[in-house]
Scaffold this active site. Structure first.
Site, PDB file in Angstrom:
ATOM      1  N   ASP A  94       1.770  11.697   1.537  1.00  0.00           N
ATOM      2  CA  ASP A  94       2.671  10.541   1.586  1.00  0.00           C
ATOM      3  C   ASP A  94       1.910   9.284   1.124  1.00  0.00           C
ATOM      4  O   ASP A  94       0.791   9.031   1.589  1.00  0.00           O
ATOM      5  CB  ASP A  94       3.134  10.381   3.045  1.00  0.00           C
ATOM      6  CG  ASP A  94       4.251   9.373   3.197  1.00  0.00           C
ATOM      7  OD1 ASP A  94       5.009   9.173   2.232  1.00  0.00           O
ATOM      8  OD2 ASP A  94       4.378   8.815   4.307  1.00  0.00           O
ATOM      9  N   HIS A  95       2.506   8.521   0.235  1.00  0.00           N
ATOM     10  CA  HIS A  95       1.912   7.264  -0.256  1.00  0.00           C
ATOM     11  C   HIS A  95       0.474   7.419  -0.756  1.00  0.00           C
ATOM     12  O   HIS A  95      -0.412   6.635  -0.360  1.00  0.00           O
ATOM     13  CB  HIS A  95       1.966   6.173   0.816  1.00  0.00           C
ATOM     14  CG  HIS A  95       3.361   5.736   1.114  1.00  0.00           C
ATOM     15  ND1 HIS A  95       4.078   4.914   0.293  1.00  0.00           N
ATOM     16  CD2 HIS A  95       4.201   6.059   2.131  1.00  0.00           C
ATOM     17  CE1 HIS A  95       5.291   4.736   0.790  1.00  0.00           C
ATOM     18  NE2 HIS A  95       5.400   5.435   1.908  1.00  0.00           N
ATOM     19  N   ASP A 116       1.660   6.468  -5.159  1.00  0.00           N
ATOM     20  CA  ASP A 116       2.426   5.243  -4.919  1.00  0.00           C
ATOM     21  C   ASP A 116       1.860   4.081  -5.722  1.00  0.00           C
ATOM     22  O   ASP A 116       0.970   3.368  -5.274  1.00  0.00           O
ATOM     23  CB  ASP A 116       2.423   4.912  -3.425  1.00  0.00           C
ATOM     24  CG  ASP A 116       3.294   3.703  -3.121  1.00  0.00           C
ATOM     25  OD1 ASP A 116       3.853   3.116  -4.075  1.00  0.00           O
ATOM     26  OD2 ASP A 116       3.430   3.342  -1.940  1.00  0.00           O
ATOM     27  N   HIS A 190       9.940   0.256   5.788  1.00  0.00           N
ATOM     28  CA  HIS A 190       9.035   1.001   6.669  1.00  0.00           C
ATOM     29  C   HIS A 190       8.875   0.343   8.046  1.00  0.00           C
ATOM     30  O   HIS A 190       9.039  -0.869   8.175  1.00  0.00           O
ATOM     31  CB  HIS A 190       7.650   1.102   6.029  1.00  0.00           C
ATOM     32  CG  HIS A 190       7.611   2.046   4.862  1.00  0.00           C
ATOM     33  ND1 HIS A 190       7.535   1.611   3.569  1.00  0.00           N
ATOM     34  CD2 HIS A 190       7.664   3.393   4.809  1.00  0.00           C
ATOM     35  CE1 HIS A 190       7.527   2.654   2.765  1.00  0.00           C
ATOM     36  NE2 HIS A 190       7.599   3.754   3.480  1.00  0.00           N
ATOM     37  N   GLY A 191       8.515   1.167   9.029  1.00  0.00           N
ATOM     38  CA  GLY A 191       8.120   0.651  10.337  1.00  0.00           C
ATOM     39  C   GLY A 191       9.264   0.502  11.323  1.00  0.00           C
ATOM     40  O   GLY A 191      10.413   0.866  11.043  1.00  0.00           O
ATOM     41  N   HIS A 223      12.494   6.438   1.250  1.00  0.00           N
ATOM     42  CA  HIS A 223      11.465   6.182   2.271  1.00  0.00           C
ATOM     43  C   HIS A 223      12.076   5.289   3.353  1.00  0.00           C
ATOM     44  O   HIS A 223      13.221   4.842   3.242  1.00  0.00           O
ATOM     45  CB  HIS A 223      10.271   5.470   1.629  1.00  0.00           C
ATOM     46  CG  HIS A 223       9.376   6.393   0.877  1.00  0.00           C
ATOM     47  ND1 HIS A 223       8.082   6.622   1.251  1.00  0.00           N
ATOM     48  CD2 HIS A 223       9.590   7.161  -0.211  1.00  0.00           C
ATOM     49  CE1 HIS A 223       7.538   7.489   0.418  1.00  0.00           C
ATOM     50  NE2 HIS A 223       8.428   7.835  -0.488  1.00  0.00           N
ATOM     51  N   GLY A 224      11.268   5.014   4.384  1.00  0.00           N
ATOM     52  CA  GLY A 224      11.650   3.994   5.374  1.00  0.00           C
ATOM     53  C   GLY A 224      13.003   4.220   6.014  1.00  0.00           C
ATOM     54  O   GLY A 224      13.775   3.290   6.204  1.00  0.00           O
TER      55      GLY A 224
END
Ligand code: G3H
Ligand code: 13P
Ligand code: ZN
Length: 325
Positions: A94-95, A116, A190-191, A223-224
């Site tokens: 990932d990333h 990324d 994200h987050g 994503h996110g």
């Protein structure tokens, strides 16, 4: 020591994405950081008959050690077979921040990698992705790249605001790089602090549609996509933790996206919240407990039950393969 993913029984994402797009669901890509989390993910997906992408960031890989990562992914494959299920399992970086990190994973059992370059200028993003594709494809390993920048924190990349993907760039990017899937920015982030309570988060499904038109049938990634469930925010606070009130991406918005070319959706934060809530609750209820199995076990079960709910409410991937007995 180095490993090839095929020897570990893992799969790349090609066939799983083709099947997902044909049948209007998305493959869950759940991040993992330790044994309990990989167990929760794999048991949930096998019991639901859902394909799964075991997703590991550079930070998670350094925390666990790359050999443990590869061997735990192999253990997941063996466990699933032993339980009579045939769900495909991919191990995905990932990333990936650089060619070097992607290469390290390719050489050590990963079946899929993300490079990324989303914070780079367009041409540099193309060059970086192309380099990873050239190396990865020699080993039949699939590559994901990203166009557009999500709000929130992506490892070292911090974006205050979304830079939505420009659909005009998608066709050129895919053609020039040869990537197998593309992450786009349509309003996810994200987050745990995506939106404030009272907000009405909406995804830019119009941008998604425009991207699909440019590359018909090509696998798109979101994503996110954590929901930041109120239940876990509440539990964390009730059992001694601190966390800001926040809300994430509503399941209903993501469900709409799975009906399109979106073949993979990433969820990390919700697993972290479920695990933290589970540990805090178990420790609060029995403060004298120091047998770690007695608080990690319930936390694992909390995550597992969350993943199962998410598979039904968002991914729609249940029953696409044989369920475990
Ligand atoms: O999108 C990023 C993932 O949530 C990974 O986070 O780098 O803290 O493991 P991490
Ligand atoms: P969340 O922080 O919303 O779970 O997103 C995870 C992710 O995109 C991992 O790449
Ligand atoms: Zn991400």
């Amino acid at each position: 020591m180095s490993y090839n993913y095929k020897d570990l029984g893992l799969e790349n994402t090609k066939a799983m994405f083709a099947k997902a797009n044909k049948n209007g669901y998305a493959v869950p890509a759940f991040n993992f950081n330790n044994m309990e989390q990989i167990q929760a993910i794999v048991e949930a997906c096998a019991e639901m008959g859902s394909p799964v992408i075991l997703q590991c960031s550079k930070g998670a890989m350094e925390y666990m050690g790359i050999t443990y990562v590869a061997m735990m992914a192999k253990a997941a494959v063996d466990y699933v077979k032993m339980m009579g299920s045939d769900i495909p399992i991919a191990l995905h970086l990932d990333h990936g921040p650089s060619f070097e990190v992607a290469k390290l994973c390719i050489d050590n059992g990963f079946s899929s990698v993300m490079i990324d370059g989303s914070s780079l200028p367009f041409e540099e993003n193309i060059e970086e992705a192309k380099k990873v594709v050239e190396y990865a494809h020699k080993f039949d390993i699939t590559v994901e790249a990203e166009l557009g920048v999500l709000a929130g924190i992506e490892d070292d990349v911090k974006a205050e605001d979304h830079i939505y993907t420009n659909p005009d760039q998608v066709e050129e990017f895919v053609a020039k790089t040869g990537v197998d899937s593309l992450a786009i920015a349509i309003g996810t982030s994200h987050g745990a602090h995506k939106f404030k309570p009272g907000d009405d988060p909406k995804l830019r499904l119009d941008i998604l549609k425009e991207c699909e038109v440019r590359v018909p049938g090509f696998p798109i990634v979101l994503h996110g996509s954590s929901a930041v469930p109120a239940k876990y925010v509440q539990m964390i606070k009730e059992f001694g933790g601190t966390i800001k009130d926040a809300i994430g991406i509503p399941d209903s918005e993501l469900r709409k996206a799975t009906k399109s070319s979106v073949a993979k959706i990433n969820v990390d934060t919700d697993g972290r919240l479920a695990f933290t809530a589970g540990v805090r609750k178990a420790m609060h209820e029995n403060p004298g407990q120091f047998d770690l199995r007695k608080y990690l076990g319930p936390a694992k079960e909390e995550m597992k039950s969350y993943y199962k709910t998410k598979i039904v409410n968002v991914f729609g991937s249940e029953g696409s393969y044989t369920k475990s007995k």
